[in-house]
Motif scaffolding. Sequence first.
Motif, PDB file in Angstrom:
ATOM      1  N   TYR A 165      74.793  -8.840  51.513  1.00  0.00           N
ATOM      2  CA  TYR A 165      73.824  -9.479  50.458  1.00  0.00           C
ATOM      3  C   TYR A 165      73.062  -8.676  51.029  1.00  0.00           C
ATOM      4  N   GLU A 194      75.129  -3.073  38.794  1.00  0.00           N
ATOM      5  CA  GLU A 194      74.946  -4.725  38.742  1.00  0.00           C
ATOM      6  C   GLU A 194      73.625  -4.991  39.063  1.00  0.00           C
ATOM      7  N   SER A 220      83.397 -10.823  38.321  1.00  0.00           N
ATOM      8  CA  SER A 220      82.297 -11.932  37.903  1.00  0.00           C
ATOM      9  C   SER A 220      83.092 -13.347  36.743  1.00  0.00           C
ATOM     10  N   THR A 222      81.039 -15.083  35.428  1.00  0.00           N
ATOM     11  CA  THR A 222      80.155 -15.160  34.139  1.00  0.00           C
ATOM     12  C   THR A 222      80.906 -14.258  32.890  1.00  0.00           C
ATOM     13  N   THR A 259      76.295 -16.756  38.164  1.00  0.00           N
ATOM     14  CA  THR A 259      76.373 -18.316  38.432  1.00  0.00           C
ATOM     15  C   THR A 259      74.558 -18.272  38.331  1.00  0.00           C
TER      16      THR A 259
END
Length: 311
Positions: A165, A194, A220, A222, A259
């Motif tokens: 991240y 993404e 993912s 989702t 999410t």
Amino acid sequence: MSGNPAYAWMNGEIIPWEDAKVHVRTEGFMRGASVFEGIRAYASPDGRQLYVFKGAEHTDRLFHTSMKILRMQLTWTAEDLIHGMVQLLRANTFHADVHIRPQVYFGMGEDHGFDPARIEVGCVITAVERPAKPSLWNGIHVRVSSWRRIGDETMPPRVKAGANYLNSRYAMMEARLDGYDSAIFLNAHGKVAEGPGACVMIVRHGKVIAPPATAGVLESITKSTLVQLFRSELDVDVVEREIDRTELYVADEVFFCGTGYEVQPIVSVDRYTIGTGEPGSVVKRMQDLYFNIARGQNPKYSQWLRPVYPD
Ligand SMILES: Cc1ncc(COP(=O)(O)O)c(C=O)c1O
């Protein structure tokens, strides 16, 4: 500290929020050697019930992708963590939408820091209330990042690792300083990958198009949910293939899904207006369906939800 929930879950126990601490010499803190999940729990419309959404799929990714690839071994099972989440949400008496963060970290390694069998591994779960922002309904403005997405041969994005991240942070810092809400990464091959914390999907000629799992992306939960729902409930075709940067500019709709971002319309990319400049009909239909399911209003998908309170 005021505003924080009362409790966290750490290494098998519910503890006061203030006591959820690690030492500064842990590998997790020093070098980002941790993996994590973001999970939501949604409140029912009357606020009496809270549902953990797809908790089993998230713990499955945590154990069988992120921890497996980093060779992390934990004393607690996936089911222990789901149970811990439910206990934590109850202890904090949440009755509004919540974001849950399980983190598994390498602890003090010293001489054994790189020996997965000998370094200690800890686990902490925190959860905070997170209501939706107006931009969820109005849409956001994004830029294509000048930073490239990390790749499978360097820092695998399939692993939801803390250190990954930092790549997202570079993109977000740049986007925010330049007046955008968020960013879209291209991968090492120059194709759409993404967002810093979400997947990207576009709509062109009535079809939903999403980059494949090999595009330099997190696998993912989702995205899988939406692919299933587009096909089975909205009768919309979904194609997984590479996406060019300029296809973003000419798409009828662009949206993030994940999410954290949920189902987030994007109304401009690099200041090119997407569609009419308002959230499109495909993404709006999906928002209605998705939130209805997540709030326990569609019994057909009740297996995706774990109720927090006894009925
Ligand atoms: C980089 C990145 N990609 C994609 C996603 C979406 O994944 P999921 O739908 O499993 O939350 C997330 C968010 O959690 C993310 O951080």
